[in-house]
Design a protein around this motif. Structure first.
Motif, PDB file in Angstrom:
ATOM      1  N   ARG A   9       0.832  -1.211   0.000  1.00 51.53           N
ATOM      2  CA  ARG A   9       0.000   0.000   0.000  1.00 51.53           C
ATOM      3  C   ARG A   9       0.862   1.255   0.000  1.00 51.53           C
ATOM      4  O   ARG A   9       0.613   2.203  -0.733  1.00 51.53           O
ATOM      5  CB  ARG A   9      -0.943   0.010   1.214  1.00 51.53           C
ATOM      6  N   VAL A  10       1.885   1.268   0.847  1.00 49.49           N
ATOM      7  CA  VAL A  10       2.761   2.433   0.925  1.00 49.49           C
ATOM      8  C   VAL A  10       3.479   2.640  -0.415  1.00 49.49           C
ATOM      9  O   VAL A  10       3.587   3.769  -0.905  1.00 49.49           O
ATOM     10  CB  VAL A  10       3.778   2.274   2.085  1.00 49.49           C
ATOM     11  N   GLU A  12       2.462   1.706  -3.397  1.00 49.91           N
ATOM     12  CA  GLU A  12       1.505   2.192  -4.389  1.00 49.91           C
ATOM     13  C   GLU A  12       1.144   3.650  -4.154  1.00 49.91           C
ATOM     14  O   GLU A  12       0.967   4.419  -5.102  1.00 49.91           O
ATOM     15  CB  GLU A  12       0.261   1.315  -4.388  1.00 49.91           C
ATOM     16  N   GLN A  13       1.062   4.061  -2.883  1.00 46.37           N
ATOM     17  CA  GLN A  13       0.803   5.471  -2.587  1.00 46.37           C
ATOM     18  C   GLN A  13       1.959   6.346  -3.074  1.00 46.37           C
ATOM     19  O   GLN A  13       1.749   7.418  -3.622  1.00 46.37           O
ATOM     20  CB  GLN A  13       0.580   5.674  -1.092  1.00 46.37           C
ATOM     21  N   ARG A  16       1.705   6.610  -6.870  1.00 49.66           N
ATOM     22  CA  ARG A  16       0.645   7.546  -7.265  1.00 49.66           C
ATOM     23  C   ARG A  16       1.081   8.988  -7.043  1.00 49.66           C
ATOM     24  O   ARG A  16       0.829   9.861  -7.865  1.00 49.66           O
ATOM     25  CB  ARG A  16      -0.640   7.268  -6.503  1.00 49.66           C
ATOM     26  N   ALA A  17       1.735   9.244  -5.918  1.00 48.83           N
ATOM     27  CA  ALA A  17       2.191  10.610  -5.631  1.00 48.83           C
ATOM     28  C   ALA A  17       3.216  11.057  -6.659  1.00 48.83           C
ATOM     29  O   ALA A  17       3.160  12.188  -7.150  1.00 48.83           O
ATOM     30  CB  ALA A  17       2.772  10.680  -4.225  1.00 48.83           C
ATOM     31  N   VAL A  95      -5.375   3.134  -4.296  1.00 49.81           N
ATOM     32  CA  VAL A  95      -5.495   2.960  -2.855  1.00 49.81           C
ATOM     33  C   VAL A  95      -6.696   3.773  -2.394  1.00 49.81           C
ATOM     34  O   VAL A  95      -6.751   4.987  -2.559  1.00 49.81           O
ATOM     35  CB  VAL A  95      -4.214   3.422  -2.129  1.00 49.81           C
ATOM     36  N   ARG A  96      -7.673   3.093  -1.836  1.00 47.80           N
ATOM     37  CA  ARG A  96      -8.898   3.744  -1.383  1.00 47.80           C
ATOM     38  C   ARG A  96      -8.654   4.465  -0.062  1.00 47.80           C
ATOM     39  O   ARG A  96      -7.680   4.196   0.631  1.00 47.80           O
ATOM     40  CB  ARG A  96      -9.991   2.695  -1.238  1.00 47.80           C
ATOM     41  N   GLY A  99      -7.701   2.497   2.942  1.00 47.52           N
ATOM     42  CA  GLY A  99      -6.426   1.794   2.928  1.00 47.52           C
ATOM     43  C   GLY A  99      -6.408   0.540   2.088  1.00 47.52           C
ATOM     44  O   GLY A  99      -5.350  -0.042   1.868  1.00 47.52           O
ATOM     45  N   VAL A 101      -6.518  -1.727  -1.311  1.00 46.67           N
ATOM     46  CA  VAL A 101      -6.034  -1.527  -2.671  1.00 46.67           C
ATOM     47  C   VAL A 101      -7.030  -2.146  -3.629  1.00 46.67           C
ATOM     48  O   VAL A 101      -7.444  -3.289  -3.474  1.00 46.67           O
ATOM     49  CB  VAL A 101      -4.648  -2.185  -2.858  1.00 46.67           C
TER      50      VAL A 101
END
Length: 135
Positions: A9-10, A12-13, A16-17, A95-96, A99, A101
């Motif tokens: 998750r981290v 993917e965040q 995205r950033a 990522v919603r 939290g 995915v």
């Protein structure tokens, strides 16, 4: 060792950033860097053969041979650049807020790279404002 769900998750965040902050850099980092060298070499040979046929056609006053040479040259260059590698898209998941995915929506992106409304929405809003000002 595979990544845990939290690490995925981290990651993917972060992807995205990066994609939203600097899409050109993200595309550069995602590209493989490998060029289709063989395609360019074959196109170069086709270009040289076409030029040779074109010159031979002009030297022997055969118009049809010159046209064939030009067509071979044009086809070689067109073939070299017709299948240029396309830029890769950003991360495949979303990522919603809770939290989890999930997959990207099937309808594609509805927002621009900056996270705001899409181009068509902005253009329609601008059109409506101009039309309302004219009344």
């Amino acid at each position: 060792m595979p990544l845990s769900e939290y690490e995925q998750r981290v990651l993917e965040q972060m992807e995205r950033a990066l994609t939203s902050d600097d899409p050109r850099l993200a595309n550069t980092l995602q590209s493989s860097g490998r060029r289709p060298v063989v395609r360019y070499v074959i196109a170069g040979v086709g270009l040289a053969v076409g030029l040779l046929v074109l010159v031979l056609g002009a030297a022997s006053s055969n118009v049809w041979l010159g046209v064939v040479g030009f067509a071979v040259m044009f086809g070689a260059v067109g073939w070299a650049f017709a299948f240029a590698p396309r830029a890769k898209r950003g991360p495949g998941g979303v990522v919603r807020p809770d939290g989890r995915v999930g997959h990207r929506p099937a309808g594609g992106r509805t927002k621009g790279a900056s996270g705001g409304p899409g181009l068509m929405s902005r253009l329609e809003a601008r059109w409506d404002r101009r039309r309302d000002q004219g009344r």
